[in-house]
Write an enzyme that holds these catalytic residues in place. Structure first.
Site, PDB file in Angstrom:
ATOM      1  N   SER A 129      69.240 -29.524  -0.012  1.00 60.76           N
ATOM      2  CA  SER A 129      68.585 -30.359  -1.016  1.00 60.76           C
ATOM      3  C   SER A 129      69.650 -31.001  -1.896  1.00 60.76           C
ATOM      4  O   SER A 129      70.700 -30.391  -2.150  1.00 60.76           O
ATOM      5  CB  SER A 129      67.653 -29.522  -1.889  1.00 60.76           C
ATOM      6  OG  SER A 129      67.138 -30.294  -2.957  1.00 60.76           O
ATOM      7  N   TYR A 142      66.232 -22.430  -7.303  1.00 60.88           N
ATOM      8  CA  TYR A 142      66.169 -23.302  -6.117  1.00 60.88           C
ATOM      9  C   TYR A 142      67.516 -23.979  -5.880  1.00 60.88           C
ATOM     10  O   TYR A 142      68.033 -23.996  -4.753  1.00 60.88           O
ATOM     11  CB  TYR A 142      65.070 -24.348  -6.311  1.00 60.88           C
ATOM     12  CG  TYR A 142      64.867 -25.261  -5.127  1.00 60.88           C
ATOM     13  CD1 TYR A 142      64.211 -24.813  -3.975  1.00 60.88           C
ATOM     14  CD2 TYR A 142      65.328 -26.571  -5.137  1.00 60.88           C
ATOM     15  CE1 TYR A 142      64.021 -25.639  -2.888  1.00 60.88           C
ATOM     16  CE2 TYR A 142      65.145 -27.413  -4.061  1.00 60.88           C
ATOM     17  CZ  TYR A 142      64.488 -26.946  -2.935  1.00 60.88           C
ATOM     18  OH  TYR A 142      64.305 -27.772  -1.851  1.00 60.88           O
TER      19      TYR A 142
END
Length: 267
Positions: A129, A142
């Site tokens: 990501s 995350y």
């Protein structure tokens, strides 16, 4: 012969888009899901696999080898989102996120490597990501799990070069998927000192996903990576400003970049 591809988390979102696109290009595609029976309309076979369950990983990989005799490409796509003030996220949820986003992909890689080594070829694509390049407020866990996968890929790919096995990262920005619905949200507590700022940030994050890019853009990017003779270490796929944010982090003083992020999230 057509290349055989395994995509973890292939029942929806980016994984589903990649699988459908690769089928159109003539690949043999297998996806995975923890509950494949829920997706009878899938355009490619879905094998039962939970990246936190070693037995299910081995069974899925062996099923493909038994049927196809080889496995050319692994796309580690399965992942989970998590939001909240780090102080208020239960330790069990932090560990669970790392089990899915970090240890899970590593375990799938370990399961396919003996087969790729015997073939003397293979490609492993880890979906990370853009958030993994920076510590984002209320997405810190995350960011950390995806950042860890980015870094371990850098080391892993060097270890695999003698076996003609390639590995790379592809880091997407915000795409229009159902990730927001499936991620863990630390509850917005009335008595929390983070209530106001976390609430605003949560609304902003959800808006970014809702207005995100078409997942087919990721599918086309992955196809190009598979076609590349020598895949790069890192790929970024997303809106210009999302990718440019990584460049800014590299060139700006840390405190200046931090201020830009805080202004963006209205903190």
């Amino acid at each position: 012969m057509s290349k055989v591809v395994l995509i973890t988390g292939g029942s929806s979102g980016i994984g589903k888009s990649i699988g459908e696109f690769l089928i159109e290009k003539g690949f043999v595609v297998y996806g995975t899901s923890r509950n494949p029976e829920r997706y009878p309309e899938s355009k490619f076979p879905l094998l039962k696999l939970d990246v936190k369950d070693l037995a299910s990983i081995r069974a899925a990989v062996e099923a493909i080898i038994e049927k196809q005799g080889k496995l050319d490409v692994l796309i580690n796509n399965a992942g989970a989102g998590i939001t909240g003030p780090i102080e208020e996220i239960p330790e069990a949820e932090i560990k669970a996120n790392f089990e899915t986003n970090f240890f899970g992909p590593i375990n799938v890689i370990k399961a396919v490597l003996p087969h790729m080594r015997s073939q003397q070829s293979g490609l492993i694509i880890n979906t990370t990501s853009i958030a993994g390049y920076m510590g984002l407020p209320y997405r810190g866990v995350y960011s950390a799990s995806k950042g860890a996968l980015e870094l371990i890929t850098e080391a892993f790919r060097m270890e695999l070069k003698p076996f003609n096995i390639h590995m790379t990262n592809v880091a997407p920005g915000d795409f229009a998927t159902n990730i927001a619905a499936g991620r863990y949200h630390a509850p917005l507590l009335d008595n929390s000192p983070y209530k106001a700022t976390y609430g605003k940030t949560l609304e902003l994050m959800n808006a970014h996903v809702d207005s995100g890019s078409d997942p087919n853009i990721m599918a086309k990017a992955v196809f190009k990576i598979i076609q590349a003779k020598s895949p790069k270490v890192h790929y970024k796929v997303g809106e210009f400003m999302q990718k440019f944010s990584i460049v800014l982090k590299r060139i700006l003083p840390d405190t200046v970049y931090e201020k830009l992020l805080m202004n963006h999230y209205k903190l």
